[in-house]
Write an enzyme that holds these catalytic residues in place. Sequence first.
Site, PDB file in Angstrom:
ATOM      1  N   ASN A 609       0.863  -1.194   0.000  1.00 18.99           N
ATOM      2  CA  ASN A 609       0.000   0.000   0.000  1.00 18.99           C
ATOM      3  C   ASN A 609       0.894   1.237   0.000  1.00 18.99           C
ATOM      4  O   ASN A 609       1.421   1.623   1.047  1.00 18.99           O
ATOM      5  CB  ASN A 609      -0.903  -0.020   1.244  1.00 18.99           C
ATOM      6  N   PRO A 610       1.089   1.852  -1.164  1.00 20.41           N
ATOM      7  CA  PRO A 610       2.034   2.980  -1.225  1.00 20.41           C
ATOM      8  C   PRO A 610       1.681   4.100  -0.242  1.00 20.41           C
ATOM      9  O   PRO A 610       2.570   4.749   0.301  1.00 20.41           O
ATOM     10  CB  PRO A 610       1.893   3.477  -2.672  1.00 20.41           C
ATOM     11  N   LYS A 611       0.408   4.315  -0.002  1.00 21.48           N
ATOM     12  CA  LYS A 611       0.003   5.441   0.851  1.00 21.48           C
ATOM     13  C   LYS A 611       0.523   5.266   2.282  1.00 21.48           C
ATOM     14  O   LYS A 611       1.191   6.142   2.817  1.00 21.48           O
ATOM     15  CB  LYS A 611      -1.522   5.543   0.849  1.00 21.48           C
ATOM     16  N   THR A 612       0.213   4.128   2.871  1.00 21.23           N
ATOM     17  CA  THR A 612       0.671   3.911   4.242  1.00 21.23           C
ATOM     18  C   THR A 612       2.182   3.672   4.277  1.00 21.23           C
ATOM     19  O   THR A 612       2.838   4.028   5.252  1.00 21.23           O
ATOM     20  CB  THR A 612      -0.055   2.703   4.868  1.00 21.23           C
ATOM     21  N   GLY A 680      10.075  -5.992   5.199  1.00 22.97           N
ATOM     22  CA  GLY A 680       9.579  -4.980   6.127  1.00 22.97           C
ATOM     23  C   GLY A 680      10.217  -3.636   5.845  1.00 22.97           C
ATOM     24  O   GLY A 680      11.207  -3.549   5.122  1.00 22.97           O
ATOM     25  N   GLY A 682       9.483  -0.655   8.379  1.00 25.93           N
ATOM     26  CA  GLY A 682       9.274   0.293   9.475  1.00 25.93           C
ATOM     27  C   GLY A 682      10.536   0.659  10.218  1.00 25.93           C
ATOM     28  O   GLY A 682      10.610   1.707  10.859  1.00 25.93           O
ATOM     29  N   GLU A 683      11.539  -0.186  10.156  1.00 30.35           N
ATOM     30  CA  GLU A 683      12.786   0.117  10.851  1.00 30.35           C
ATOM     31  C   GLU A 683      13.855   0.562   9.872  1.00 30.35           C
ATOM     32  O   GLU A 683      14.605   1.494  10.131  1.00 30.35           O
ATOM     33  CB  GLU A 683      13.227  -1.103  11.665  1.00 30.35           C
TER      34      GLU A 683
END
Lengths: 716, 473
Positions: A609-612, A680, A682-683
């Site tokens: 999901n490019p937006k998130t 992933g 987020g990190e």
Amino acid sequence: MRYIGKEMSRVDGVAKVTGQAKYAAEFQVKNVAYGFIVQSTIAKGSIKSIDTSEAEKQSGVIKIFTHLNSVKRKDKDDAFCALQNEKIVFNGQPIALVVAESFEQARFAARLVKAEYLKEAHLTETEKAPTVDSRGGKVRGNPKEALQNAAVRISAEYTIPIEHHNPMEPHAAIAMWDGDKLSIFDKSQGVKEVQRHLAKSFGIATENVSVVSPFVGGAFGASLNPNYYPFLTAAAAREIKRPVKVNYTRRQMFTGHGYRPYTIQKVQIGASKDGKLQAIIHEAIGNTSTFEDFSETPNGFGRTLYNCPNYDTPYKLAKTDLPTPTWMRAPGAVSGAFAIESAIDELAYELKIDPLQLRIINYAEKDPDTGKPFSSKALMECFKQGAAKFGWEKRKPEPRSMRDGKWLVGWGTATGTWGAMQLPASIRITLKADGTANVGSATADIGPGTYTVITMIAAEFLGISPEKVKFELGDTKLPNAPVQGGSFTTASVGSAAHGAALNIKKKLFDFAVRDFGFAGVSVEDTEMAKGFLFSKKDNSKSVAIADLMKKNNLTEIVENYTSMPSKERNNYTSMAHGAQFVEVKVDEDLGIIKVTKVIEATAVGKIMNPKTSHSQEMGGIVWGIGMALQEQTEIDHRYGKMMTTNLADYHIPSNADVHTVETDFIEEDDKIINPLGIKGMGELCLVGIPAAIANAVFHATGKRIRTLPITIDKIL
Amino acid sequence: MIKFILNNQSVETALPKGTTVLDFVRYHKNLKGTKIGCREGDCGACTILVGELAGEKLKYRTMTSCLMPISNADGKHIVTVEGINRDDGGLTPVQSAMVETSGTQCGFCTVGFVMSLTNFCIDDTPKTNEAAISAIDGNICRCTGYKSIERAALSLCGTAARRNGDAEIHSAIGNEIVPEYFANIKERLSEILNSRFQIANSSNRNPEPGIQNPKFLSGGTDLYVQRPEEMVYADTENLFDSAALRFINETDEFIELGASVVVTDLLESDVFNRLFPNLYKHLKLVSSTPIRNMATLAGNFVNASPIGDMTAWFLALDAEIELSDARSSTRTLPLKDFYLGYKQLAKREDEFISKIRFRKDFTHFNFEKVCKRTYLDIASVNTAISLKMSGDVIEHAHVSAGGVFATPLYLRKTSEFLKGKEISAETIAQANEIIQTEISPIPDVRGSAEYKRLLLRQLFTAHFVELFKANIQ
């Protein structure tokens, strides 16, 4: 793909903008009492006496728990547990819990609890604390000798202060008992972990503990391990036979859930004159508590990044009289990257080679530790695309050579990497005849968009629109899922959602073969969409899913599915990669530093999901800005006490500190990591940023700042 | 009895008047959209709208409900997110923008942003991009990195500017920023205020543990940070809403201000904007919008923080303060004589600041501040200067500095030295030497002593660069 890879607004957005999303402290529980934590004012010693009499007299006070009358834990491990004995092991340790009818009453009475201590000398400076060896990875080649023989050598020491996650939501729990059964609303990144912890602590069956955590107001690692307050809350509730709520204050959070450890790293690099790395010795010391070892191996970062034949990463823990550290967004990696990626930059100046070029010279085509190929690695494309977008070729190599009026301008780069992990995860999908689906897994959504992405994956492969999918998480009644951490949630739970949906399709397909003439069609050639199962190759083969169910007297199909990392993964090393390009402007007179531009290009497999995803990446970059320029938990070593324990003194960036930030994804088609090709992010997005900023500051000012944060006093 | 309108509901409460609005709405009204992030006014997660009648006008401002006692809500309209949510399950334009731009991640700060942006859409400031971004200067987000929220803010400028000739609140209703019931709030507040005299005398002594200090409470932005547990039960006299303390007057010689004037009042004052052409540029560095809406001048002076921004500002105007007591006896003293030592004031316990005044005969004024973070920060060092110039000669000068002494500091020797001097690099260098003898900074989390000395030197020079660009090169 109908949904995957396309922009979608988050499914929990409406609940959040209207204030209806319920966080742990917000569940309405009848007859709830409020607990307020009283904290120690010394760092080491024991409680000689504790006087609760004045506090007990205050109106509304129900009971005050201290180590003298508290519930003791049945199952002991090294983790800190409150009110177990008279020992004080850190400043700010809970020494009492005041339970009252209202929050205000509990807080008022809490300040009247008086403790006397037998003080012992404490030690909170990592530099002076005794150390123990920790796991540091195997020695590659013969680094000492290679270093001595290298034509060019650099050696430098880097320091990172204690940092705190500071999610916007303070930790909270509401606990209640029904006989031997415990229910608790908790802020958690993994409800199953909290469930196990509480069951063991109270000596009750796991299934007798229910943990619910549908919304988490950010956590960043601070809710990965069960913290001390859920047990404290549940114990109080059991004793007073009423529901109890405990909510950390912002100040209590600094000692309530761990932190990024204070880290000292020494990096020695040897290289040939043409820039080829010969040896890296990356030593690290991180602080931990006296009672528990926490290791995050910061120096492990870099081992897979550079093609360097000789590598050593000794790692030690320093035992300090502080709470135990914990995982904090990009644990280890961002700390290690600050050291290695600064050191590589220092080497680039030494060699007079462009820092990006130096990274390209030493690019690892396969994992230098294991010799395994990477399942995918588009870092070179990240370098190229990021540099082009940033305009890196216009960079003048000399420090202090670029200006914008009174501002010194500096451009810096760094690389980030993070393991593309996947863990076993279970999910339950119930596809109903009416074309809706319920999906459940005991994962969490601490903000990245898990509600949304799992909804999209389920919708995609069930062939229904996302509005028809109801995805539940954060509840121990749901199938097992790992904690939300390590950037492995989408890869793990997403793979489960994908697998479960395919199995449902297979079941329907089998019905179709038996009942609706699908013989001769292979399941791979079929798809579900708009309420039908059909062959993609043969238009005549199409049947309504409702009819398939009706024919078999079904109103729904339930699939419980567990996805496992594939065996094939073992033959590869799987990492996410990224390149960061940063511009800073520095006011030479006042030392003010502005990060005016960040361009980050990352290769993180397939973007769901490019937006998130972009939002998540930008948030990580801003974490990097905070870490580089602002964040620091100061300790007054005379008292062993953390001092900057509020958001006025512990600075995290405000929106005015954030200028141009752009994130680009270089998509990788990696079918080895998992069927959907998910890594992933987020990190990863944070990992190289502090180093890139420090490198840009050097380029602007000629000052190499090796101690974070880079505050203005260090510039002047 | 405290009486106000909470969203669309009239409420009366006999709770301790020091109870914060945040705790009131969450614990007593079960309105949990308003979040508890820090309870110290730093994060903005508990931002609410506060509507107040000012004469004929109903004016909304954002405030952090964690630092606001319900006594300061008396007679006002308190709006939480539940008060702007639409009944039909749809979203307001502000809420839609936040969803569509991905301005919400974990969601915990989100409602605070929604409230700040809602206020931006209903207040009467120009709907510029800059104003939209400033509107969220008091909100911290730890997830999104702000860019998406900025996009949401900017996308609202058009909607918010649509006026159709109506007054702000009616435009806002028309634009679906706020619900219909806002149309009647003005009348409903008037009714409450008209009935107030009957209830004003019924004293609100609470049965809870009585703490006698402090005696007076103004905006609460410092006291509720420093002693929240006591303030709930403290029997304080409310100065915040005293009309007698909320005025800005201009006379031939002086500007006179009521002591409960808040920083935003200065920003919105024509007189101040005329006297201080860079007012906005300077005051936007003072904390954040919600705090500027609550923090009073007197509160800043009495808190006596060595780095109080407004204290430095008024010291450089050589302001005088009037102190009053319950017997209405008053005395006046220069602000610079108000500070005796760290947090020690030339004030009796039963006295409060009632008035502030300063001469308008300065020709130049400047304020400088350096901090780690752009907004929401406490300065490492700040300084202000006012000058009366006669040609190239300084007729008189007043210089102040914060963060370099145990109290807010009026630089007496430096101010005296500048008198009669011509502005030159040499004058500035000499003044800087004198400054160094007047200050004694201590090292703390905001910087080392040496750094603060260096910083003040640079900032003092910056005054002259800012005010006389050409003259000192």
